[in-house]
Scaffold this active site. Structure first.
Site, PDB file in Angstrom:
ATOM      1  N   CYS A 122       1.782 -16.568 -32.938  1.00 61.15           N
ATOM      2  CA  CYS A 122       0.452 -17.187 -32.833  1.00 61.15           C
ATOM      3  C   CYS A 122      -0.545 -16.463 -33.744  1.00 61.15           C
ATOM      4  O   CYS A 122      -0.720 -15.249 -33.640  1.00 61.15           O
ATOM      5  CB  CYS A 122      -0.036 -17.145 -31.391  1.00 61.15           C
ATOM      6  N   ASP A 161      -1.799 -13.919  -9.822  1.00 62.97           N
ATOM      7  CA  ASP A 161      -0.430 -14.411  -9.744  1.00 62.97           C
ATOM      8  C   ASP A 161       0.175 -14.108  -8.379  1.00 62.97           C
ATOM      9  O   ASP A 161       1.359 -13.826  -8.274  1.00 62.97           O
ATOM     10  CB  ASP A 161       0.386 -13.729 -10.871  1.00 62.97           C
ATOM     11  N   CYS A 175      10.389 -13.499 -22.897  1.00 62.60           N
ATOM     12  CA  CYS A 175      10.434 -13.933 -24.296  1.00 62.60           C
ATOM     13  C   CYS A 175       8.991 -14.019 -24.798  1.00 62.60           C
ATOM     14  O   CYS A 175       8.109 -14.504 -24.081  1.00 62.60           O
ATOM     15  CB  CYS A 175      11.108 -15.304 -24.380  1.00 62.60           C
TER      16      CYS A 175
HETATM   17  S1  SF4 Z   1      -2.797 -21.261 -32.429  1.00 63.52           S
HETATM   18 FE1  SF4 Z   1      -0.825 -22.126 -33.064  1.00 63.52          FE
HETATM   19  S2  SF4 Z   1       0.707 -20.683 -32.295  1.00 63.52           S
HETATM   20 FE2  SF4 Z   1      -1.208 -20.232 -31.222  1.00 63.52          FE
HETATM   21  S3  SF4 Z   1      -1.043 -21.410 -29.320  1.00 63.52           S
HETATM   22 FE3  SF4 Z   1      -2.180 -22.676 -30.787  1.00 63.52          FE
HETATM   23  S4  SF4 Z   1      -0.611 -23.941 -31.751  1.00 63.52           S
HETATM   24 FE4  SF4 Z   1       0.454 -22.271 -30.729  1.00 63.52          FE
HETATM   25  S1  SF4 Z   2       9.157 -19.237 -27.128  1.00 61.30           S
HETATM   26 FE1  SF4 Z   2       7.814 -19.452 -25.324  1.00 61.30          FE
HETATM   27  S2  SF4 Z   2       8.366 -21.430 -24.418  1.00 61.30           S
HETATM   28 FE2  SF4 Z   2      10.008 -20.857 -25.843  1.00 61.30          FE
HETATM   29  S3  SF4 Z   2      11.546 -19.811 -24.611  1.00 61.30           S
HETATM   30 FE3  SF4 Z   2      10.179 -18.230 -25.406  1.00 61.30          FE
HETATM   31  S4  SF4 Z   2       8.572 -17.965 -23.825  1.00 61.30           S
HETATM   32 FE4  SF4 Z   2       9.649 -19.907 -23.389  1.00 61.30          FE
END
Ligand code: SF4
Ligand code: SF4
Length: 306
Positions: A242, A126, A235
């Site tokens: 996930c 990065d 965030c």
């Molecule tokens: S598995 Fe589900 S929550 Fe995780 S990145 Fe893929 S779509 Fe998003």
């Molecule tokens: S959930 Fe992911 S895409 Fe949505 S505001 Fe938070 S960090 Fe950004």
């Protein structure tokens, strides 16, 4: 040689390593340009620069043959209280990865030079015009989830990515399958609907962008401020939900443990933080990036949006 370099990467402390051929990123660059043209990068003007290097790492390291991509897990077994205000994103609980990863990547460059005498290598985390996520996908380090993050089945998406561009001719890996399937949990969970379609995040709607990347004198727009959902810095909403993050594999890196055990900062106390205390307390912490002014702007937005 390839196996020895991969073993060395793991011995140095990386959690995974994969290799791609250093070929131009034709298709990836097309998507990247479309993303820029849509204005989704907001005020991050640096993303528009050095497109030739982003497209072809041969423009960074002449004669580049391989791109070694590594993952460093930062998951620690702590969780936010869902009702808490002033939440800090997980990646920023401990020391700044910009300090932790470079010495590890330097050690990897030394290993590559030992195993491929005469080779030239440059490392990034990065820190330059390198499309690290795209290289992570190309190399098979992981797949890109619908939330835009790179995912692995063993450590989910809680990891930093490092890249070494090298003239060493290493055996490439196969790309990894995509295991998102029909899941849409991340799109559904985003408080500001910043994931405008699978794999496409509009940074100008993203809480991480507003609370980390924008300058202190820029106010957070009302539709974002009203939906901060308690986030003061960054965030994790689209990663917390996930399913691949449910395995919660802890990191071996003690420097990623929460400093002072803090996962959040009381927004009201942020407003009274003095500059010298801020500098001392957040030295080598990612929280120093928006400076005290930026953090206080976030705290004000959080308080007024509550
Ligand atoms: S598995 Fe589900 S929550 Fe995780 S990145 Fe893929 S779509 Fe998003
Ligand atoms: S959930 Fe992911 S895409 Fe949505 S505001 Fe938070 S960090 Fe950004």
């Amino acid at each position: 040689m390839t196996e020895a370099i991969k073993r060395a990467a793991i011995d140095i402390g990386f959690d995974a390593v994969a290799i791609a051929r250093a070929e131009p990123l034709d298709q990836e660059m097309e998507h990247y340009r479309q993303w820029l043209e849509s204005g989704y990068h907001g005020t991050m003007g640096y993303m528009e620069r050095n497109l030739d290097s982003r497209y072809d790492v041969g423009n960074i390291v002449e004669g580049a043959r391989s791109v070694v991509v590594v993952a460093k897990n930062y998951f620690t077994p702590h969780k936010h209280d869902s009702a808490s205000s002033g939440k800090i994103a997980r990646y920023a609980w401990g020391d700044d990865y910009h300090d932790v990863l470079p010495p590890m990547l330097d050690a990897l460059c030394v290993e590559i030079a030992e195993h491929a005498p005469g080779s030239v290598s440059r490392r990034y985390t990065d820190t330059g015009p390198v499309l690290e996520k795209q290289w992570a996908v190309r190399s098979g380090l992981g797949w890109q989830g619908k939330n835009g993050n790179i995912l692995r089945r063993d450590i989910g998406s809680w990891f930093f990515i490092g890249v070494v561009i090298t003239t060493a001719d290493l055996r490439p890996d196969e790309p990894m399958d995509d295991y998102c399937g029909t899941c849409t949990a991340c799109l559904d969970a985003c408080p500001t609907k910043a994931i405008v379609q699978p794999l496409v995040v509009d940074a100008t709607k993203c809480i991480s962008y507003w609370t980390i990347e924008t300058k202190a004198d820029v106010d957070i727009p009302l539709p974002i401020a009203e939906n901060l959902d308690g986030w003061l810095f960054g965030c994790d909403a689209c990663q917390d939900v996930c399913p691949w993050n449910r395995f919660e594999t802890p990191t071996s890196e003690v420097r990623f443990q929460p400093r002072l055990g803090e996962l959040a900062l009381d927004p009201t106390s942020v407003l009274t933080l003095q500059p010298d205390l801020f500098s001392e307390r957040f030295r080598r912490s990612p929280l120093k990036r928006p400076k005290l002014g930026g953090l206080q702007r976030n705290a004000r937005a959080l308080i007024s949006g509550d």
